[in-house]
Write an enzyme that holds these catalytic residues in place. Structure first.
Site, PDB file in Angstrom:
ATOM      1  CB  CYS A 177      -0.965  -0.055   1.195  1.00  0.00           C
ATOM      2  SG  CYS A 177      -2.333   1.097   1.055  1.00  0.00           S
ATOM      3  CG  HIS A 195      -3.327  -3.601   3.498  1.00  0.00           C
ATOM      4  ND1 HIS A 195      -2.311  -2.994   4.211  1.00  0.00           N
ATOM      5  CD2 HIS A 195      -3.974  -2.598   2.862  1.00  0.00           C
ATOM      6  CE1 HIS A 195      -2.345  -1.681   4.033  1.00  0.00           C
ATOM      7  NE2 HIS A 195      -3.346  -1.416   3.216  1.00  0.00           N
ATOM      8  CD  GLU A 250      -0.746  -5.721   6.095  1.00  0.00           C
ATOM      9  OE1 GLU A 250      -0.536  -6.231   4.981  1.00  0.00           O
ATOM     10  OE2 GLU A 250      -1.020  -4.507   6.239  1.00  0.00           O
TER      11      GLU A 250
END
Lengths: 224, 97
Positions: A87, A195, A197
């Site tokens: 990002c 993302h 994660e």
């Protein structure tokens, strides 16, 4: 085998704890790399996490790229070290010239905060080596400037060199050629808007990001 | 040696715009809004930003070179943006010289 992941902290980063948490849960060691220190502190891989480094002033990533830590990251990347920008981290990597192109405001001026489907287009990168080509992953996106653009020559180069690693299935932001993530010529620097994660547990709605992060950990144990 | 007497102050205006061909959603939105508000004759709206500063340099040539360089390296992203630079000598009386 455990590796040590360096997670960069700029003023305004806000995903550094998430990246660390997911890496630790997978048995990796992590350390914070402070933006003002010109070192990567001997880590095996660098992750530039999401957020709003320096408030996104001027342009996202424009100020962060001149941080002392970026000089060390450029040297680390030039030596073949794995570097992943997520990002805002992707925006920093393009501003720094470690990846080509730029991220501009989303089509329709929409800030996006949703889960999207991306397709693994190339498994030849430190972030996608463990995924299967053509697999669809459900990953969260959370950005205003995620609309990838580059010159026609650069796009032709990215395509001919198989450097588009992830594409949106249903393009949410106007990105050229549906690009969600690209890698460097040496395949060791990867930038992506979604993302992984945040897609690391079924409790979070998806664990499709794990295959990407595990690719990163494995790429380290192979190179060390 | 840096001697303040040898330098001239310049007022610099850098106007940053998206390059032609790069979608400008802010400009497009403003244009649609203006039409809605009853200004249908407005077209080609482009949204940019302006950065103003004062620069001390030994000559206009040196000042121009420095502004070009700082635009290229920092103020604009050449992948998507262009800059129009205007520069005037600062009013010495106003600046106390």
């Amino acid at each position: 085998m455990s590796a040590r992941i360096g997670v960069v902290l700029f003023p305004g980063s806000n995903c550094e704890l998430d990246v660390q948490e997911v890496a630790r849960a997978a048995g990796q060691e992590t350390t914070i790399l402070w933006h003002g220190d010109r070192t990567v502190d001997g880590v095996d891989a660098v992750v530039i996490p999401g957020g709003f480094a320096h408030g996104d002033y001027l342009r996202p990533g424009a100020i962060a790229r001149f941080s002392p830590v970026m000089t060390a990251i450029e040297e680390f990347a030039a030596a073949g070290g794995p570097v992943v920008g997520i990002c805002n981290g992707f925006q920093v990597l393009t501003e720094a010239g470690l990846l080509p192109g730029a991220l501009q405001k989303n089509r329709g001026l929409r800030f996006l905060c949703s889960t999207v489907e991306v397709r693994v287009e190339s498994t030849n990168s430190v972030l996608t080596s463990g995924a299967e080509s053509g697999t669809t992953l459900r990953l969260p996106v959370n950005h205003f400037e995620g609309n990838y653009t580059c010159s026609a020559e650069t796009l032709a180069m990215l395509r001919s060199e198989d450097r588009v690693v992830l594409r949106y299935v249903d393009n949410p932001n106007g990105s050229m050629d549906d690009i969600a993530g690209i890698c460097s010529r040496e395949r060791n620097v990867v930038g992506l808007m979604p993302h992984p994660e945040r897609a690391s547990s079924s409790l979070l709605g998806s664990e499709d990001g794990l295959v990407l992060l595990q690719s990163l950990y494995r790429s380290i144990s192979r190179s060390s | 040696m840096w001697n303040p007497e040898d330098v001239t102050s310049y007022n610099v205006l850098v106007q940053v715009h998206l390059r032609p061909g790069i979608a400008d959603p802010q400009g497009a939105t403003i244009e649609r809004s203006l039409a809605t508000l009853g200004f249908p004759g407005v077209s080609d709206v482009r949204m940019g930003k302006a950065i103003v500063f004062t620069l001390e340099a030994e000559s206009e040539t040196a000042a121009t070179a420095e502004v070009d360089e700082l635009c290229r390296r920092f103020l604009i992203n050449p992948v998507i943006e262009d800059a129009v630079i205007s520069m005037t000598e600062a009013d010495r009386a106003a600046s106390g010289r």
